[in-house]
Motif scaffolding. Structure first.
Motif, PDB file in Angstrom:
ATOM      1  N   VAL A 192     -20.113  21.762  -7.399  1.00 62.71           N
ATOM      2  CA  VAL A 192     -19.115  22.773  -7.058  1.00 62.71           C
ATOM      3  C   VAL A 192     -17.756  22.229  -7.492  1.00 62.71           C
ATOM      4  CG1 VAL A 192     -20.386  23.764  -5.123  1.00 62.71           C
ATOM      5  CG2 VAL A 192     -18.783  21.906  -4.698  1.00 62.71           C
ATOM      6  N   GLU A 193     -16.885  23.110  -7.899  1.00 61.54           N
ATOM      7  CA  GLU A 193     -15.516  22.752  -8.275  1.00 61.54           C
ATOM      8  C   GLU A 193     -14.594  23.801  -7.693  1.00 61.54           C
ATOM      9  OE1 GLU A 193     -12.672  22.132 -12.233  1.00 61.54           O
ATOM     10  OE2 GLU A 193     -14.856  22.268 -12.448  1.00 61.54           O
ATOM     11  N   SER A 194     -13.616  23.361  -6.905  1.00 57.66           N
ATOM     12  CA  SER A 194     -12.751  24.311  -6.203  1.00 57.66           C
ATOM     13  C   SER A 194     -11.310  23.828  -6.250  1.00 57.66           C
ATOM     14  CB  SER A 194     -13.191  24.459  -4.742  1.00 57.66           C
ATOM     15  OG  SER A 194     -14.542  24.831  -4.646  1.00 57.66           O
ATOM     16  N   GLN A 195     -10.397  24.809  -6.313  1.00 60.05           N
ATOM     17  CA  GLN A 195      -8.971  24.519  -6.237  1.00 60.05           C
ATOM     18  C   GLN A 195      -8.401  25.141  -4.970  1.00 60.05           C
ATOM     19  OE1 GLN A 195     -10.338  25.736  -9.260  1.00 60.05           O
ATOM     20  NE2 GLN A 195     -10.570  23.560  -9.781  1.00 60.05           N
ATOM     21  N   GLN A 304      -7.563  19.853  -6.056  1.00 64.06           N
ATOM     22  CA  GLN A 304      -8.826  20.141  -6.735  1.00 64.06           C
ATOM     23  C   GLN A 304      -9.894  19.202  -6.192  1.00 64.06           C
ATOM     24  OE1 GLN A 304      -9.802  21.213 -11.123  1.00 64.06           O
ATOM     25  NE2 GLN A 304      -9.752  18.992 -11.074  1.00 64.06           N
ATOM     26  N   LYS A 306     -14.094  18.322  -6.598  1.00 62.92           N
ATOM     27  CA  LYS A 306     -15.356  18.494  -7.313  1.00 62.92           C
ATOM     28  C   LYS A 306     -16.413  17.657  -6.604  1.00 62.92           C
ATOM     29  CE  LYS A 306     -14.835  17.991 -11.846  1.00 62.92           C
ATOM     30  NZ  LYS A 306     -14.329  17.413 -13.120  1.00 62.92           N
ATOM     31  N   ALA A 381     -15.019  22.534   0.561  1.00 65.88           N
ATOM     32  CA  ALA A 381     -15.891  22.248  -0.584  1.00 65.88           C
ATOM     33  C   ALA A 381     -17.286  21.818  -0.130  1.00 65.88           C
ATOM     34  CB  ALA A 381     -15.256  21.165  -1.461  1.00 65.88           C
ATOM     35  N   GLU A 384     -19.136  24.888   0.747  1.00 64.66           N
ATOM     36  CA  GLU A 384     -19.541  25.594  -0.472  1.00 64.66           C
ATOM     37  C   GLU A 384     -20.756  24.928  -1.106  1.00 64.66           C
ATOM     38  OE1 GLU A 384     -17.432  27.312  -4.561  1.00 64.66           O
ATOM     39  OE2 GLU A 384     -16.271  26.111  -3.137  1.00 64.66           O
ATOM     40  N   ARG A 746     -15.111  33.531  -0.062  1.00 65.86           N
ATOM     41  CA  ARG A 746     -14.637  32.146  -0.036  1.00 65.86           C
ATOM     42  C   ARG A 746     -13.144  32.136  -0.331  1.00 65.86           C
ATOM     43  NH1 ARG A 746     -16.798  28.084   2.416  1.00 65.86           N
ATOM     44  NH2 ARG A 746     -18.844  28.427   1.409  1.00 65.86           N
ATOM     45  N   ARG A 748      -9.574  30.031  -0.404  1.00 58.31           N
ATOM     46  CA  ARG A 748      -9.192  28.632  -0.588  1.00 58.31           C
ATOM     47  C   ARG A 748      -7.690  28.402  -0.477  1.00 58.31           C
ATOM     48  NH1 ARG A 748     -12.952  29.793  -4.605  1.00 58.31           N
ATOM     49  NH2 ARG A 748     -15.021  28.829  -4.298  1.00 58.31           N
ATOM     50  N   ASP A 763      -6.309  33.806  -8.018  1.00 60.44           N
ATOM     51  CA  ASP A 763      -6.871  32.523  -8.431  1.00 60.44           C
ATOM     52  C   ASP A 763      -5.820  31.420  -8.316  1.00 60.44           C
ATOM     53  OD1 ASP A 763      -9.313  33.629  -8.989  1.00 60.44           O
ATOM     54  OD2 ASP A 763      -8.842  33.995 -11.101  1.00 60.44           O
TER      55      ASP A 763
END
Length: 774
Positions: A192-195, A304, A306, A381, A384, A746, A748, A763
């Motif tokens: 998973v990769e989230s900002q 960020q 990951k 994260a 997720e 979701r 963030r 975004d």
């Protein structure tokens, strides 16, 4: 040291408290003074020659003052003077003189020092008058002209300007890495990769920042100050103005909330001192609620995260990078990403942390600085990742439970996070949670359950304490500690009463005066272990002294005993195995013809031993939300917070601290954010009608559970850890995770406002900032 210092009215325990022991739910001994109005705060102390100051705030974000017209202000009846950079009293010119004990690296801001403007809202003048009303009116008449320059206040628009911190403050550990996280991330089957983005939060305790400087005829300044350390404020004033510390006394016996805003002296302190020195009179200066938005704040932050794992849930890589804003003057730093190297077992961890310099006041510590944002990102994260793996979120955390610190292999001094998971889940009923989102509905509301882990440092510093037993049986214990609403009066009195075998009503704890024995700044959840350790040590020495006095007394029934045979209880020295064989302490002092017996203790951390361990307090927080998707309304209806914080000294005040942290976590998740108009570089919603905080209607059932834990590495004397910060850490993540469980959305960014529930969120920029500038 003088007992019961004049004008320092410290509360004593209510009658009937009786004998105490650690863990008792003792009510706050300062509570009556606060609810009856007997407690005096910084702006409530008077003086015969008291004058009033009002700050004039600047209106541009960057530039130079070209002219200040004060004629109309000076013409107002009752106005004594208008201080500006052109006529202020002399202050020292070098940076070091203006650094307080917690200053970050760089050049500290100095109010009215020169013509440069560093941020919008900067103080540019101070009007002093015979009345507050006259000063306030005159302040509106001061006209300031500027030569304006281009400014920058947009973090998301300037991520490419990020750099590694150049000058670090003491105690900050730069993030490091272990293994090869990038390679492991690419090779892992599940990722998973989230900002994440978090807007600016501002300090808004009930008591606004205020200073009353009472000037004596001999020039001595007694300063009543909203601060988390009287000695830090004295240090700052004496160094900045070149005054002997003997000429300055700072007092803060009562503080109406601070939460980090009082760690550093705010600009009203030097301005009030300037006015008192310039006019040779006493001066009071109180910031307005709007001006509370013109100094430090929790920084705007981009992150960020990951994560990579095997199908069984075992983490293979953690990558956590963060960027937040600082001022042009200082490199303010927070521990944002380091928590991702402590919470979960993983062989490949990469952590990165950078700053962007903006035309703003330096950010400032706010409850759980760094962790409030950093743990939020990690825990969302993790949630997720759990859904991607189709593993229960709690089970994923158990799979990756760290028995030793992943970064260096050190053991934890104590770690009962697993117990927090078990107790919190059982109390919350987590086993009944369906894993699929949108699977629980109650009428018009979707119901969601979320959880998160929390972690915060267990800090111990250096402190001194004095314990004095008087001939009438009163015990007075003193240290220059602070009580910012955390229950310091109560817990220190409990520690002393238990150590000396006295009822609470015979114990007085003195704090909030710079002339008392040295204490650290109240911050980082360190006061109980630090000052409490000093109090315990002083009482232990005093207890031993009294035992030897009883043994050495010719007529004593304890003459043949040794200290190990004795104990102090109910105001007596007595045999442990024969409590009826005793000697009253008041009789002992009378026989020795003493009006008092005193001992002191210097509390120092076990540095060599502590370095071998990772020392932290842990939490598991479980949350229920109810979401009306048509209206975008989210209600946080139930929270269970299970905390491992060593031995709990005062069960009632400790639980209250965690509850307060949870309330703020709800406010962080759902309400608080300052909005900047970047055309002006100015915070626009600088009042309570537009800057939203959680209110009573937003708070429902909150339950606190403490794990069984005793940490003698952190606190040799007490086994305790701090609880001030941990309540907020993880709470906002648990709420965000519960919202996902309820809605399948979701989110963030914080705060999670109704528009995001209705329409989703924009975004967050995904570009990783460029490499550090040289």
């Amino acid at each position: 040291m003088t007992d019961l210092i004049p004008e320092l009215r410290t509360p004593t325990a209510p009658e009937g408290t009786g004998r105490v022991h650690s863990g008792m739910p003792v009510s706050r001994i300062d509570g009556r003074a606060k609810v009856t109005g007997a407690a005096q705060y910084a702006a409530e102390h008077d003086a015969p020659d008291l004058r009033y100051g009002v700050v004039v705030s600047g209106t541009i974000a960057r530039g130079t003052i070209t002219a200040i017209d004060t004629d109309a202000a000076l013409a107002v009846p009752g106005v004594l003077d208008v201080l500006t950079h052109l006529n202020r009293p002399k202050v020292r010119g070098f940076d070091l003189a203006h650094k307080d004990m917690t200053a970050p690296g760089g050049s500290p801001f100095r109010p009215l020092y020169g013509s440069r403007i560093f941020y919008s809202g900067q103080p540019v003048a101070l009007v002093v008058a015979d009345s507050f009303e006259a000063a306030r009116h005159a302040a509106q008449l001061v006209k300031v002209s500027y030569q304006e320059e281009e400014h920058e206040t947009n973090l998301l628009g300037s991520l490419d300007q990020a750099y590694k911190p150049r000058a670090l403050k003491a105690g900050f550990t730069p993030p490091s890495s272990t293994g090869d996280a990038d390679k492991a991330y690419q090779a892992a089957p599940v990722k998973v990769e989230s900002q994440f983005y978090h807007g600016v939060e501002h300090h808004n305790p009930m008591e606004m920042h205020a200073t009353t400087v009472v000037r004596a005829d001999d020039g001595h300044l007694t300063i009543y100050e909203k601060t988390q350390s009287s000695q830090n404020s004295r240090w700052y004033v004496s160094h900045a103005f070149g005054l002997s510390k003997d000429k300055v006394t700072v007092r803060n016996p009562y503080v109406g909330g601070a939460f980090g805003s009082g760690l550093r002296p705010q600009y009203q302190l030097p301005l009030a001192v300037m006015a008192a020195l310039h006019l040779k009179c006493s001066v009071r200066l109180v910031l307005t609620r709007q001006q509370m938005f013109t100094f430090g704040h929790r920084p705007e932050t981009w992150q960020q995260v990951k994560l990579a794992a095997n199908p069984d849930g075992k983490l293979q890589a953690i990558v956590h990078e963060a960027v937040h804003e600082t001022s042009r003057l200082e490199d303010y730093v927070e521990v944002v990403v380091n928590w991702s190297g402590q919470l979960y077992a993983c062989d490949n961890i990469k952590l990165g942390y950078k700053l962007v310099a903006h035309d703003r006041h330096s950010p400032m510590d706010m409850r759980a600085p760094g962790a409030a944002h950093g743990v939020h990102a990690l825990e969302v994260a993790m949630d997720e990742l759990a859904y991607k793996l189709k593993i229960d979120p709690l089970e994923l955390r158990r799979i990756n439970y760290a028995e030793r610190n992943p970064m260096d292999g050190k053991p934890y001094s104590t770690k009962e996070l697993a117990q927090c998971y078990d107790k919190g889940a059982a109390r919350f009923g987590w086993a009944n949670r369906p894993i699929e989102p949108r699977s629980m509905v109650d009428g018009d509301e979707l119901v969601g359950w979320g959880m998160a882990s929390g972690i915060w440092d267990s800090l111990v510093m250096v402190a001194r304490a004095s314990a004095v037993l008087h001939a009438d049986g009163r015990l007075v214990v003193s240290s220059a500690a602070s009580d910012i609403g955390t229950g310091t009066y109560t817990v220190m009195s409990m520690i002393a009463a238990e150590a000396m075998g006295l009822p609470m009503e015979q114990v007085t704890f003195q704090l909030g005066d710079s002339t008392l024995p040295m204490a650290p700044i109240e911050g980082g959840s360190s006061h109980v272990a630090t000052v409490g350790g000093a109090v315990h040590g002083a009482c232990e020495k005093l207890r031993t002294r009294l035992m030897w006095m009883a043994i050495d007394s010719p007529k004593s029934p304890l003459a043949k005993a040794t200290p190990k045979d004795l104990e102090l209880a109910d105001g007596t020295v007595r045999l442990r195995k024969q409590p009826d064989v005793s000697l009253r302490l008041v009789d002992l002092l009378a026989e020795k013809k003493l009006d008092r017996v005193e001992d002191k203790f210097l509390m120092t951390p076990q540095m060599l031993k502590q370095r071998k361990y990772v020392r932290a307090v842990h939490q598991a927080v479980f949350c229920e939300v109810r979401v009306n998707e048509k209206l975008g309304i989210v209600r946080v209806t139930r929270v269970v917070s299970a905390v491992a914080a060593g031995r709990i000294i005062s069960a009632k005040t400790a639980a209250s601290q965690v509850i307060g942290g949870v309330v703020w976590g709800i406010s962080q998740a759902m309400h608080e954010e300052s909005h900047t108009d970047h055309r002006f570089g100015r915070f626009m919603n600088h009042n309570f009608s537009e800057y939203h905080v959680a209110v009573n209607a937003d708070i429902h059932n909150i339950e606190v559970i403490f794990a069984d834990e005793d940490d003698r590495i952190v606190s040799k004397q007490l086994g305790a850890k701090g609880v001030g910060e941990i309540g907020i850490v993880g709470t906002s993540a648990a709420i965000a995770n519960a919202i996902f469980h309820a809605t399948g959305k979701r989110l963030r960014t914080t705060p999670i406002t109704p528009d995001k529930i209705l329409m989703g969120e924009k975004d967050v920029p995904v570009a990783v900032p460029k490499e550090a500038k040289s």
